[in-house]
Design a protein around this motif. Structure first.
Motif, mmCIF file in Angstrom:
data_model
loop_
_atom_site.group_PDB
_atom_site.id
_atom_site.type_symbol
_atom_site.label_atom_id
_atom_site.label_comp_id
_atom_site.label_asym_id
_atom_site.label_seq_id
_atom_site.Cartn_x
_atom_site.Cartn_y
_atom_site.Cartn_z
ATOM 1 N N ILE A 9 0.595 -0.668 0.158
ATOM 2 C CA ILE A 9 -0.430 -0.033 -0.104
ATOM 3 C C ILE A 9 1.102 1.153 0.079
ATOM 4 N N LEU A 10 2.044 1.724 0.653
ATOM 5 C CA LEU A 10 2.838 2.231 0.948
ATOM 6 C C LEU A 10 3.772 2.562 -0.639
ATOM 7 N N ARG A 11 3.450 1.847 -0.924
ATOM 8 C CA ARG A 11 4.557 1.709 -2.618
ATOM 9 C C ARG A 11 3.438 1.913 -3.692
ATOM 10 N N ARG A 12 2.440 2.105 -3.217
ATOM 11 C CA ARG A 12 1.755 2.339 -4.718
ATOM 12 C C ARG A 12 0.995 3.922 -3.923
ATOM 13 N N ASN A 13 0.612 4.056 -2.852
ATOM 14 C CA ASN A 13 0.932 5.509 -2.858
ATOM 15 C C ASN A 13 1.499 6.518 -2.124
ATOM 16 N N ILE A 15 3.403 8.868 -3.259
ATOM 17 C CA ILE A 15 3.424 10.661 -3.820
ATOM 18 C C ILE A 15 2.129 10.902 -3.073
ATOM 19 N N LEU A 16 0.789 10.299 -3.101
ATOM 20 C CA LEU A 16 -0.221 11.293 -2.396
ATOM 21 C C LEU A 16 0.377 11.061 -0.229
ATOM 22 N N ILE A 17 0.947 10.380 -0.108
ATOM 23 C CA ILE A 17 1.598 10.516 0.742
ATOM 24 C C ILE A 17 2.132 11.209 1.390
ATOM 25 N N THR A 18 3.282 11.573 0.082
ATOM 26 C CA THR A 18 4.594 12.795 -0.069
ATOM 27 C C THR A 18 3.849 14.065 -0.037
ATOM 28 N N ALA A 19 2.717 13.825 -0.981
ATOM 29 C CA ALA A 19 2.135 15.083 -1.187
ATOM 30 C C ALA A 19 1.145 15.781 0.137
ATOM 31 N N PHE A 20 0.616 14.879 0.914
ATOM 32 C CA PHE A 20 -0.155 15.455 1.830
ATOM 33 C C PHE A 20 0.665 15.971 3.600
#
Length: 154
Positions: A9-13, A15-20
């Motif tokens: 889940i972390l690998r897939r998302n 970019i979203l986690i970094t942006a937030f």
């Protein structure tokens, strides 16, 4: 779910986690830069009666002082106390506005009054706390010992 599911889940998302995360850091930094600091200064007053005598008289005097302290705390945010403090410092603020920045407290069974004043300037907060304390002392003296020998008119 096991640890591999979480890693996937972390690998897939990522970019979203970094942006937030970056957005949160940016928003926190902006709020810190844009907010004005508020300083609080405190002064403390000790209330006592001038009486010497037996232990019983001293105890009654202490009880009397504790009852008076509660009344004094209630008068601190009144124009009767705040306006002389404002006048002594020569600042352009209304008594109502100053009252919103002044708090007075006392602990149960004590004869101590703690006056706190908040302001954008540390020096101004300290000067206001001292001026309000001095004004309270003068106001209490006037209320307790009227110059006319009678009751003080309000």
């Amino acid at each position: 779910m096991n640890i591999r599911d979480y890693v996937r889940i972390l690998r897939r998302n990522w970019i979203l986690i970094t942006a937030f995360t970056l957005f949160g850091l940016l928003a926190g930094g902006l709020l810190t830069v844009l907010s004005k600091p508020t300083y609080t200064a405190e002064t403390q007053l000790f209330v006592a009666i001038q009486n010497s005598g037996t232990v019983q008289e001293l105890q009654q005097g202490n009880n009397f002082s504790q009852a008076r302290v509660l009344s004094y705390v209630q008068t601190i945010d009144s124009p009767l106390v705040l306006q002389p403090a404002i006048d002594s410092l020569g600042i352009s603020v209304s008594a109502e506005e100053l009252a919103s920045r002044v708090t007075a407290t006392t602990e149960l069974n004590t004869v101590l009054i703690k006056i706190s004043v908040s302001d954008a300037s540390a020096v101004q907060a300290a000067a206001l706390a001292q001026a309000v304390g001095d004004s309270l002392i003068r106001t209490v003296d006037t209320l307790e010992k009227p110059k006319t020998g009678g009751v003080v008119a309000r």
